[in-house]
Design a protein around this motif. Structure first.
Motif, mmCIF file in Angstrom:
data_model
loop_
_atom_site.group_PDB
_atom_site.id
_atom_site.type_symbol
_atom_site.label_atom_id
_atom_site.label_comp_id
_atom_site.label_asym_id
_atom_site.label_seq_id
_atom_site.Cartn_x
_atom_site.Cartn_y
_atom_site.Cartn_z
ATOM 1 N N PHE A 40 0.857 -1.873 -0.013
ATOM 2 C CA PHE A 40 0.643 0.245 -0.019
ATOM 3 C C PHE A 40 0.851 1.449 0.181
ATOM 4 O O PHE A 40 0.501 2.031 -1.146
ATOM 5 C CB PHE A 40 -1.037 0.355 1.145
ATOM 6 N N PHE A 41 2.012 1.251 1.086
ATOM 7 C CA PHE A 41 2.380 2.174 1.260
ATOM 8 C C PHE A 41 3.750 2.305 0.174
ATOM 9 O O PHE A 41 4.900 3.609 0.461
ATOM 10 C CB PHE A 41 3.191 2.815 2.908
ATOM 11 N N THR A 42 3.632 1.557 -0.869
ATOM 12 C CA THR A 42 4.542 2.123 -1.731
ATOM 13 C C THR A 42 4.929 3.824 -2.730
ATOM 14 O O THR A 42 3.173 3.700 -3.246
ATOM 15 C CB THR A 42 4.547 1.354 -2.356
ATOM 16 N N SER A 43 5.700 4.215 -3.043
ATOM 17 C CA SER A 43 5.397 4.854 -4.143
ATOM 18 C C SER A 43 4.553 5.113 -5.323
ATOM 19 O O SER A 43 3.524 5.584 -5.835
ATOM 20 C CB SER A 43 6.213 5.925 -4.515
ATOM 21 N N SER A 44 4.731 3.505 -6.389
ATOM 22 C CA SER A 44 4.217 3.712 -7.611
ATOM 23 C C SER A 44 2.800 3.054 -6.985
ATOM 24 O O SER A 44 1.594 3.807 -7.374
ATOM 25 C CB SER A 44 4.864 2.095 -8.003
ATOM 26 N N ASN A 45 1.892 3.040 -5.524
ATOM 27 C CA ASN A 45 0.484 2.387 -5.740
ATOM 28 C C ASN A 45 0.145 3.741 -4.856
ATOM 29 O O ASN A 45 -1.432 3.967 -5.745
ATOM 30 C CB ASN A 45 0.535 1.302 -4.520
ATOM 31 N N LEU A 46 0.582 4.854 -4.551
ATOM 32 C CA LEU A 46 -0.154 6.125 -3.562
ATOM 33 C C LEU A 46 0.132 6.658 -4.817
ATOM 34 O O LEU A 46 -0.903 7.718 -5.321
ATOM 35 C CB LEU A 46 1.423 6.807 -3.255
ATOM 36 N N LEU A 47 0.902 7.274 -5.802
ATOM 37 C CA LEU A 47 0.441 7.651 -7.747
ATOM 38 C C LEU A 47 -0.485 7.045 -7.983
ATOM 39 O O LEU A 47 -1.602 8.092 -8.636
ATOM 40 C CB LEU A 47 2.199 7.723 -8.068
ATOM 41 N N ASN A 48 -0.816 5.593 -8.527
ATOM 42 C CA ASN A 48 -1.588 5.550 -8.631
ATOM 43 C C ASN A 48 -2.787 5.610 -7.999
ATOM 44 O O ASN A 48 -4.331 5.821 -8.877
ATOM 45 C CB ASN A 48 -1.444 3.654 -8.810
ATOM 46 N N ILE A 49 -2.853 5.755 -6.881
ATOM 47 C CA ILE A 49 -4.295 6.247 -5.776
ATOM 48 C C ILE A 49 -4.501 7.680 -6.188
ATOM 49 O O ILE A 49 -5.721 7.758 -6.931
ATOM 50 C CB ILE A 49 -3.892 5.730 -4.279
ATOM 51 N N GLY A 50 -3.690 8.304 -6.983
ATOM 52 C CA GLY A 50 -3.984 9.159 -7.071
ATOM 53 C C GLY A 50 -3.790 10.070 -8.167
ATOM 54 O O GLY A 50 -5.591 10.390 -8.783
ATOM 55 N N ARG A 51 -3.627 9.458 -9.386
ATOM 56 C CA ARG A 51 -4.505 8.861 -10.636
ATOM 57 C C ARG A 51 -5.876 8.441 -10.752
ATOM 58 O O ARG A 51 -6.654 9.441 -11.197
ATOM 59 C CB ARG A 51 -3.413 8.180 -11.386
ATOM 60 N N GLN A 52 -5.967 7.354 -9.928
ATOM 61 C CA GLN A 52 -7.386 6.383 -10.617
ATOM 62 C C GLN A 52 -8.932 7.669 -9.626
ATOM 63 O O GLN A 52 -9.582 7.328 -10.097
ATOM 64 C CB GLN A 52 -6.829 5.607 -9.849
ATOM 65 N N THR A 53 -8.177 8.688 -8.475
ATOM 66 C CA THR A 53 -9.326 9.130 -7.737
ATOM 67 C C THR A 53 -9.256 10.316 -8.824
ATOM 68 O O THR A 53 -10.237 11.426 -7.925
ATOM 69 C CB THR A 53 -7.885 9.648 -6.280
ATOM 70 N N VAL A 54 -8.590 10.816 -9.395
ATOM 71 C CA VAL A 54 -9.233 12.603 -10.292
ATOM 72 C C VAL A 54 -9.865 11.909 -11.223
ATOM 73 O O VAL A 54 -10.512 13.425 -10.063
ATOM 74 C CB VAL A 54 -7.774 12.537 -11.087
ATOM 75 N N ALA A 55 -10.626 11.490 -11.691
ATOM 76 C CA ALA A 55 -11.640 11.920 -11.909
ATOM 77 C C ALA A 55 -12.822 11.862 -10.647
ATOM 78 O O ALA A 55 -13.919 12.501 -10.896
ATOM 79 C CB ALA A 55 -12.149 10.332 -13.023
ATOM 80 N N ILE A 56 -12.794 10.576 -9.827
ATOM 81 C CA ILE A 56 -13.890 10.947 -9.098
ATOM 82 C C ILE A 56 -14.230 11.962 -8.116
ATOM 83 O O ILE A 56 -15.293 13.199 -7.664
ATOM 84 C CB ILE A 56 -13.603 9.392 -7.939
ATOM 85 N N ALA A 57 -12.705 12.474 -7.806
ATOM 86 C CA ALA A 57 -12.528 14.156 -6.888
ATOM 87 C C ALA A 57 -13.319 14.955 -7.463
ATOM 88 O O ALA A 57 -13.808 15.524 -7.238
ATOM 89 C CB ALA A 57 -10.530 14.127 -6.904
ATOM 90 N N LEU A 58 -12.772 14.736 -9.569
ATOM 91 C CA LEU A 58 -13.732 15.896 -9.725
ATOM 92 C C LEU A 58 -15.450 15.864 -10.201
ATOM 93 O O LEU A 58 -15.844 16.724 -10.460
ATOM 94 C CB LEU A 58 -13.500 15.956 -11.367
ATOM 95 N N ILE A 59 -15.612 14.721 -9.982
ATOM 96 C CA ILE A 59 -17.494 14.586 -9.797
ATOM 97 C C ILE A 59 -17.705 14.707 -8.600
ATOM 98 O O ILE A 59 -18.958 15.448 -8.523
ATOM 99 C CB ILE A 59 -17.456 12.699 -10.184
ATOM 100 N N ALA A 60 -17.311 14.694 -7.351
ATOM 101 C CA ALA A 60 -17.059 15.199 -6.244
ATOM 102 C C ALA A 60 -17.607 16.322 -6.073
ATOM 103 O O ALA A 60 -17.854 16.711 -5.476
ATOM 104 C CB ALA A 60 -16.290 14.950 -4.810
#
Length: 323
Positions: A40-60
């Motif tokens: 979970f706390f690997t840099s690649s996974n954290l960046l992946n969370i950020g990228r995947q959350t972008v669209a949801i955040a904008l819809i939020a």
């Protein structure tokens, strides 16, 4: 004196925790996830969370501004899909990312404007109008693509969704820039204050001189801007255009906003709540993927989160009203 100071200090800590409860929940979630998976706390996974959350955040953000206004948009996912499809084709045809993004925003604003007229001036309920638009726009997406996935995207289309600046995904930077505009709108402008007033009591807002119909249309148009950004960035990240993209995103956007403290009943909430709520949803989705939880099970869990968030909001509001 000591006991009095301790009591006042305890009260201040309790008030601080109450005001920042969503941040505490988010931090606790991060700690729990770090124990659940060592990936979970690997840099690649954290960046992946950020990228995947972008669209949801904008819809939020889109749903958040409408919820504060006392409305919502059940067509956000379908509109996001259509915006992404049109933006992709314009980007390929003109070889311009800017024109593609603008096309996405114009399309989503047009859909939002159409819905807002029925809601604001014809008095139709926003659930009915936007539910009808959800079905109509989804149908248009399939007609527009012939039911096929667009894979001819050119050389530039995936830049905003996949490229990085100094190791940070461009899409995250764009989302944060949009968030700042969202925060300024709600916290620092007269228009933002009018949205809160309308969500709290529409008739009282009207009596105070607020043009309820006009501001409802404006709220939907601003919501459309956020949806347009979401559509283009989501399609850019996938580097394709699918007529079935964005299904259920309106539910996740609403849940993110409500989890973040934006009241389903209107008139209450902050821009920061929508952002943190979106990341809470993104982290939950990510940890479920890391633990290889079936996608159908994830749908059930997401539905449960939506019901839980709305229930908590309704119950807390009843308590405040003494019911």
């Amino acid at each position: 004196m000591g006991k009095k100071n301790e009591g006042s200090a305890g009260s201040r800590l309790k008030a601080l925790a109450g005001q920042n409860g969503i941040i505490v929940v988010f931090l606790l979630l991060l700690v729990i996830c770090s124990f659940v998976s060592n990936k979970f706390f690997t840099s690649s996974n954290l960046l992946n969370i950020g990228r995947q959350t972008v669209a949801i955040a904008l819809i939020a953000f889109a749903e958040g501004i409408l919820l504060i206004n006392g409305r919502t948009d059940l067509s956000a996912g379908s509109t996001m899909c259509l915006a992404g499809l049109v933006g992709l084709n314009v980007c390929v045809a003109t070889n311009s990312i800017v024109l593609g993004l603008l096309a996405s925003i114009v399309v989503s604003m047009a859909v939002s404007l159409f819905s807002s007229i029925f809601v604001a001036y014809l008095g139709l309920h926003h659930y009915i109008v936007t539910l009808a638009m959800q079905m109509a726009i989804r149908g248009i997406c399939f007609i527009y693509t012939g039911g096929l996935i667009i894979t001819l995207t050119g050389d530039k289309f995936n830049i905003l969704g996949q490229a990085h600046i100094f190791g940070i995904p461009i899409s995250i930077l764009i989302m944060l820039a949009v968030f700042v505009c969202f925060w300024i709108l709600l916290a620092k402008t007269r228009l933002g204050r009018s949205f809160y007033a309308m969500g709290g009591n529409k008739e009282a807002a009207r009596a105070a001189g607020i043009n309820v119909e006009k501001n409802t249309v404006v709220a939907y148009l601003i919501s459309g801007i956020f949806i347009g950004f979401a559509g283009f960035l989501f399609a850019s990240r996938l580097n394709s255009g699918a007529p079935g993209a964005g299904v259920g995103f309106e539910g996740q956007g609403i849940a993110s906003a409500v989890v973040g403290g934006i009241s389903f009943g209107g008139g209450v909430g902050k821009a920061s709540g929508a952002l943190i709520g979106a990341f809470i949803m993104g982290v939950i989705s990510n940890i479920l993927n890391l633990k290889a939880v079936d996608s159908y099970v994830q749908q059930v869990i997401n539905a449960g989160l939506i019901l839980f968030a709305v229930t908590i909001d309704v119950v807390s509001k009843r308590k405040k009203l003494g019911r």
